[in-house]
Scaffold this motif. Sequence first.
Motif, PDB file in Angstrom:
ATOM      1  N   SER A 220       5.525   6.431  11.320  1.00  0.00           N
ATOM      2  CA  SER A 220       6.338   5.532  10.502  1.00  0.00           C
ATOM      3  C   SER A 220       5.459   4.549   9.748  1.00  0.00           C
ATOM      4  N   LEU A 221       6.032   4.030   8.673  1.00  0.00           N
ATOM      5  CA  LEU A 221       5.442   2.957   7.882  1.00  0.00           C
ATOM      6  C   LEU A 221       6.555   1.959   7.622  1.00  0.00           C
ATOM      7  N   LEU A 222       6.304   0.670   7.888  1.00  0.00           N
ATOM      8  CA  LEU A 222       7.333  -0.357   7.762  1.00  0.00           C
ATOM      9  C   LEU A 222       7.156  -1.167   6.487  1.00  0.00           C
ATOM     10  N   ASP A 223       8.249  -1.776   6.047  1.00  0.00           N
ATOM     11  CA  ASP A 223       8.189  -2.579   4.826  1.00  0.00           C
ATOM     12  C   ASP A 223       7.211  -3.740   4.959  1.00  0.00           C
ATOM     13  N   THR A 224       7.077  -4.298   6.157  1.00  0.00           N
ATOM     14  CA  THR A 224       6.136  -5.407   6.349  1.00  0.00           C
ATOM     15  C   THR A 224       4.686  -4.948   6.255  1.00  0.00           C
ATOM     16  N   GLU A 225       4.444  -3.667   6.558  1.00  0.00           N
ATOM     17  CA  GLU A 225       3.101  -3.100   6.483  1.00  0.00           C
ATOM     18  C   GLU A 225       2.755  -2.586   5.088  1.00  0.00           C
ATOM     19  N   TRP A 226       3.765  -2.354   4.285  1.00  0.00           N
ATOM     20  CA  TRP A 226       3.576  -1.701   2.996  1.00  0.00           C
ATOM     21  C   TRP A 226       2.624  -2.449   2.063  1.00  0.00           C
ATOM     22  N   PRO A 227       2.654  -3.790   1.942  1.00  0.00           N
ATOM     23  CA  PRO A 227       1.732  -4.433   0.994  1.00  0.00           C
ATOM     24  C   PRO A 227       0.271  -4.082   1.231  1.00  0.00           C
ATOM     25  N   GLN A 228      -0.167  -4.027   2.484  1.00  0.00           N
ATOM     26  CA  GLN A 228      -1.559  -3.690   2.757  1.00  0.00           C
ATOM     27  C   GLN A 228      -1.835  -2.204   2.504  1.00  0.00           C
ATOM     28  N   VAL A 229      -0.871  -1.335   2.808  1.00  0.00           N
ATOM     29  CA  VAL A 229      -1.056   0.091   2.553  1.00  0.00           C
ATOM     30  C   VAL A 229      -0.992   0.376   1.053  1.00  0.00           C
ATOM     31  N   ARG A 230      -0.083  -0.287   0.358  1.00  0.00           N
ATOM     32  CA  ARG A 230       0.047  -0.084  -1.087  1.00  0.00           C
ATOM     33  C   ARG A 230      -1.261  -0.393  -1.808  1.00  0.00           C
ATOM     34  N   GLN A 231      -1.887  -1.510  -1.447  1.00  0.00           N
ATOM     35  CA  GLN A 231      -3.131  -1.848  -2.145  1.00  0.00           C
ATOM     36  C   GLN A 231      -4.243  -0.871  -1.776  1.00  0.00           C
ATOM     37  N   ALA A 232      -4.187  -0.301  -0.566  1.00  0.00           N
ATOM     38  CA  ALA A 232      -5.174   0.720  -0.203  1.00  0.00           C
ATOM     39  C   ALA A 232      -5.012   1.944  -1.096  1.00  0.00           C
ATOM     40  N   TYR A 233      -3.766   2.393  -1.309  1.00  0.00           N
ATOM     41  CA  TYR A 233      -3.533   3.505  -2.233  1.00  0.00           C
ATOM     42  C   TYR A 233      -4.080   3.174  -3.613  1.00  0.00           C
ATOM     43  N   ASP A 234      -3.750   1.978  -4.088  1.00  0.00           N
ATOM     44  CA  ASP A 234      -4.126   1.624  -5.457  1.00  0.00           C
ATOM     45  C   ASP A 234      -5.637   1.483  -5.615  1.00  0.00           C
ATOM     46  N   ARG A 235      -6.321   0.984  -4.601  1.00  0.00           N
ATOM     47  CA  ARG A 235      -7.786   0.936  -4.660  1.00  0.00           C
ATOM     48  C   ARG A 235      -8.365   2.348  -4.696  1.00  0.00           C
ATOM     49  N   TRP A 236      -7.800   3.223  -3.892  1.00  0.00           N
ATOM     50  CA  TRP A 236      -8.325   4.595  -3.837  1.00  0.00           C
ATOM     51  C   TRP A 236      -8.059   5.330  -5.138  1.00  0.00           C
ATOM     52  N   LEU A 237      -6.903   5.104  -5.734  1.00  0.00           N
ATOM     53  CA  LEU A 237      -6.526   5.801  -6.955  1.00  0.00           C
ATOM     54  C   LEU A 237      -7.158   5.211  -8.210  1.00  0.00           C
ATOM     55  N   ALA A 238      -7.743   4.016  -8.116  1.00  0.00           N
ATOM     56  CA  ALA A 238      -8.330   3.381  -9.296  1.00  0.00           C
ATOM     57  C   ALA A 238      -9.399   4.285  -9.907  1.00  0.00           C
ATOM     58  N   PRO A 239      -9.463   4.360 -11.244  1.00  0.00           N
ATOM     59  CA  PRO A 239     -10.439   5.252 -11.882  1.00  0.00           C
ATOM     60  C   PRO A 239     -11.873   5.025 -11.420  1.00  0.00           C
ATOM     61  N   GLY A 240     -12.250   3.774 -11.168  1.00  0.00           N
ATOM     62  CA  GLY A 240     -13.610   3.490 -10.751  1.00  0.00           C
ATOM     63  C   GLY A 240     -13.965   4.001  -9.378  1.00  0.00           C
ATOM     64  N   ASN A 241     -12.968   4.439  -8.609  1.00  0.00           N
ATOM     65  CA  ASN A 241     -13.252   4.940  -7.262  1.00  0.00           C
ATOM     66  C   ASN A 241     -13.599   6.422  -7.250  1.00  0.00           C
ATOM     67  N   HIS A 242     -13.538   7.069  -8.402  1.00  0.00           N
ATOM     68  CA  HIS A 242     -13.819   8.501  -8.456  1.00  0.00           C
ATOM     69  C   HIS A 242     -14.896   8.769  -9.496  1.00  0.00           C
TER      70      HIS A 242
END
Length: 389
Positions: free
Chosen positions: A199-221
């Motif tokens: 499971s993933l909870l709404d309270t945990e989502w802000p930290q997970v969301r930014q992890a996705y966005d950091r990984w997906l950022a063009p500069g990360n690839h």
Amino acid sequence: MSQTIDPATGLPIGALVLPADPAPRPERLTLEGRHVSLVPLDAAAHAGALGGGAVGPGTEALWQYMPRGPFPDPAAFAAYLETCAASPDPLFYAILDARSGHAVGHAALMRIDPANRVIEVGNILYTPALQRSPGATEAMRLLAGYVFDTLGYRRYEWKCNALNTPSRLAAGRLGFAFEGIFRQAMIVKGRNRDTAWFSLLDTEWPQVRQAYDRWLAPGNHGPDGGQRLRLSALTAARIPGLPLRRATRADAPALGALQKAAYAPNRALLGVEPLPLLTPADAVIDAHEVWLLEEGDGLSGALVLDPEPDHLLVWSVAVAPDRQGRGLGTRLLAAVEERAKHLDLADLRLYTGEKLARTIGWYARHGWTTDRVEARPDRRLVHMIKRVA
């Protein structure tokens, strides 16, 4: 788990949920990303391209743990997609490659429970064209963002056959927490299925969301598509070997109080508001990695970090005033280095006010050196660096 005591019975009860209204049901709509887009599944539009990667010899493993498939021919596959497209729950989306527009996978939102604001992602089919690509992760980012940020669900579930090791690893990489095994939960294709729950909870989502966005950022690839920061490291809930945990949205009040108490004495020295106090705590949790050190009944310290593809920035180190002088700051700096190693980063950076001579000296004693001084309209900042093995 948060709880209070019922004054009438003296028994513990769960925290109030506000608002407690049902969440909206997900709709058939389009979710746009850079690498992929998700659109309502349409058998006529998507069967040809999707079947090219999901039907025929060599595709059997794609269907090993799915409730249906493999399919003997394109016609049988198209009939399957027609059934999926007509279903309101599971609600299927086709995953389209952004460059070609071709369908390369599908996924569904299912077991939709608006009253309790709980929903599951499942029926995930990734063809070889989508597997191990940024688009594979982005598809999950788009669905999770829709569930949490748009629809307001509280709990997002991932379930899979307990024997499906790739799916279990994917759930962990995507920031879902493992909850256990439901034994003999289902009969699928005539065989027993023990089900692993995540499971993933709404309270945990802000930290997970930014992890996705950091990984997906063009500069990360890189030019070859290789990743610099690993998503499994970015979504980690712990720093190995240290008693720190990731902050959740529920920690914002305590984090704000800690930051205010820890940095308020610097105001007189700086003549301006310390930088960490210019950002509300909930915005800090949304924008940065936040790690908390708890001792007793409250927060002892907090570490706020920004992982970048080539360095780890220390945005804030805070220790509660009544717990200073116990080496907690040194422990937090050690955690910075462990976090950098976990992220495969060697360069550490931070900045602090030029007038905070004691703070600068403290960092220097821990191996940090001054890199440059930056003049801003209201203050001067000393940028410091350290390299770790």
